[in-house]
Design a protein around this motif. Structure first.
Motif, PDB file in Angstrom:
ATOM      1  N   UNK A 191       0.841  -1.190   0.000  1.00 12.39           N
ATOM      2  CA  UNK A 191       0.000   0.000   0.000  1.00 12.39           C
ATOM      3  C   UNK A 191       0.883   1.249   0.000  1.00 12.39           C
ATOM      4  N   UNK A 192       0.274   2.382  -0.329  1.00  9.08           N
ATOM      5  CA  UNK A 192       0.995   3.652  -0.277  1.00  9.08           C
ATOM      6  C   UNK A 192       0.046   4.747   0.190  1.00  9.08           C
ATOM      7  N   UNK A 204      -4.991   9.289   1.857  1.00 12.72           N
ATOM      8  CA  UNK A 204      -5.598   7.986   1.602  1.00 12.72           C
ATOM      9  C   UNK A 204      -4.525   6.926   1.560  1.00 12.72           C
ATOM     10  N   UNK A 205      -4.874   5.749   2.071  1.00 12.95           N
ATOM     11  CA  UNK A 205      -4.066   4.559   1.891  1.00 12.95           C
ATOM     12  C   UNK A 205      -4.658   3.778   0.735  1.00 12.95           C
ATOM     13  N   UNK A 251      -3.604  -1.401  -8.514  1.00  9.08           N
ATOM     14  CA  UNK A 251      -4.971  -0.979  -8.788  1.00  9.08           C
ATOM     15  C   UNK A 251      -5.439   0.243  -8.013  1.00  9.08           C
ATOM     16  N   UNK A 252      -4.635   0.733  -7.107  1.00  5.04           N
ATOM     17  CA  UNK A 252      -4.981   1.903  -6.303  1.00  5.04           C
ATOM     18  C   UNK A 252      -6.365   1.787  -5.673  1.00  5.04           C
TER      19      UNK A 252
END
Length: 144
Positions: free
Chosen positions: A63-64, A80-81, A86-87
């Protein structure tokens, strides 16, 4: 934090969790950080986001954090995480300055184990309150 401010924040968090496209729960992380604690606020956001990701079935390294600096619909303290692949939505938070210190309000899919997230965040040394989005009222929404 005074009881009146805490009750208002719980109510506002619960209201934001109400019917939308997905069922959400929330977590309010209380801090004593003021505007000079930007680095610590960033690290807290990442650390709690990783806990939420893990309990939502994601490897935190997959995740980012998206801070929306290129999106006019984001505020400066909104993050947001998202998944790398696929974000996909994992969590969102807003850092709110209230009564001289920040509270960080996280939202995440209700399918995650909210009680376990709360327990893990507290075990990491943070004061937090978990809020169920499916509760009938803000008074009954607090996860014990």
């Amino acid at each position: 934090m005074s009881d009146a401010i805490d009750a208002d924040l719980r109510r506002r968090t619960w209201e934001l969790l109400q019917p939308g496209e997905i069922e959400l729960d929330g977590l309010v992380v209380h801090t004593d950080l003021d505007g000079s604690g930007e680095t610590q606020m960033h690290q807290l956001t990442v650390d709690v986001g990783d806990i939420i990701a893990e309990h939502a079935g994601h490897d935190p390294t997959d995740t980012f954090v998206y801070s929306g600096t290129d999106d006019p619909e984001f505020s400066s303290n909104q993050h947001q995480g998202l998944t790398l692949d696929g974000e996909e939505f994992v969590w969102e938070c807003q850092q709110l300055l209230r009564d001289g210190s920040f509270d960080v309000v996280f939202y995440f899919e209700a399918s995650a184990d909210t009680a376990e997230i709360l327990s893990a965040v507290e075990a990491a040394g943070h004061e937090a309150t978990a809020i169920r989005g499916d509760a009938e009222s803000p008074e009954t929404a607090v996860v014990e």
